[in-house]
Design a protein around this motif. Structure first.
Motif: not given
Length: 274
Positions: A77-98, A106-109
């Motif tokens: 897991g990422f640690g919830g929505a905030d953890g996922l947001a941090d991961w997106l920033r830290a790893h310079q993700v510029d597109a997310l596919v669920d 839960t992960i979709t939310a």
């Protein structure tokens, strides 16, 4: 002796936003929330794309022997929505596919909230759900608890194909025999009279027809997962005149829409054929 007020200590510097593709540009790093066949197909298509896309697929880690995935993978897991947001920033993700399972609510939310927090463009990939055809005896219910409520009167021998999680909803049904099929051993509590069948799809119509007959199944319970890999059980149940209790999919988060296949995702990401 009075104390002097202290100057507030400066907090840590704000994390700069991750560099992303400019509007209209192709993404450089795509995070795929995976675990489905569609996610594997998407990762393979992205890795093979001539634009040179970096692809990371995130797996929940609930399956001990997941199928191989093209590109990079991470597990857990990422640690919830905030953890996922941090991961997106830290790893310079510029597109997310669920591309998670249609019932991975839960992960979709969390993905939807993280996308709003970071501004990362997001696509939801969902295989189409099943639809009844003439001859089907389907009973639509909103949840596993609703499926348990529907069983009395439909039959005593239940083929339960809703996965290994959530079987506590049926644990109080002591007058039914349950044949539970899942990839991994199911989590307790289980109904008192339960037989576990560990198997991974795809399943054939011949095999499903034989299984229903051999176990003298009266009623089938399934989630509306969609796809061809596990659809043969529905055809076999229709041929044998068995009732099918179908758990409806949870709704997507507000504002989210889904596309049905990998080409549609590539188009949304600006990676389709010119």
């Amino acid at each position: 002796m009075s104390s002097q007020p202290t100057e507030p200590r400066p907090g840590p510097p704000a994390r700069p936003p991750a560099p992303r593709s400019a509007p209209g540009e192709r993404p450089r790093h795509v995070l795929v929330l995976g675990g489905t066949a569609e996610a594997r197909r998407l990762a393979a298509a992205l890795v093979a794309h001539p634009a040179g896309i970096r692809v990371t697929t995130s797996l929940a880690g609930r399956t001990t022997r997941p199928d191989a995935v093209a590109g990079q993978t991470r597990t857990g897991g990422f640690g919830g929505a905030d953890g996922l947001a941090d991961w997106l920033r830290a790893h310079q993700v510029d597109a997310l596919v669920d591309a998670t399972h249609p019932f991975a609510e839960t992960i979709t939310a969390h993905a939807a909230r993280a996308a709003v927090a970071t501004g990362v463009p997001t696509v939801v990939l969902r295989r189409p759900g099943w639809r009844p055809v003439p001859g089907d005896r389907w009973y639509d219910v909103p949840s596993l608890a609703g499926a348990a409520e529907a069983l009395p009167g439909l039959g005593d021998r239940v083929f339960l194909t809703t996965g290994r999680l959530g079987l506590a909803a049926f644990a109080h049904l002591a007058d039914h025999h349950f044949l539970v099929r899942s990839v991994e051993p199911p989590d307790p509590p289980l109904p008192p009279d339960t037989e576990v069948l560990l198997a991974r799809g795809p399943f054939t119509l011949t095999g499903e027809r034989a299984l229903l007959r051999a176990h003298r199944v009266d009623v089938l319970v399934t989630k509306d997962s969609g796809g061809e890999a596990t659809a043969a059980k529905l055809t076999a149940a229709r041929e044998l005149g068995l009732p099918v209790v179908v758990v409806r999919r949870p709704p997507l988060p507000p504002g989210a829409t889904a596309v049905a296949d990998v080409p549609a995702v590539l188009h949304r990401l600006g990676l389709g054929q010119e």
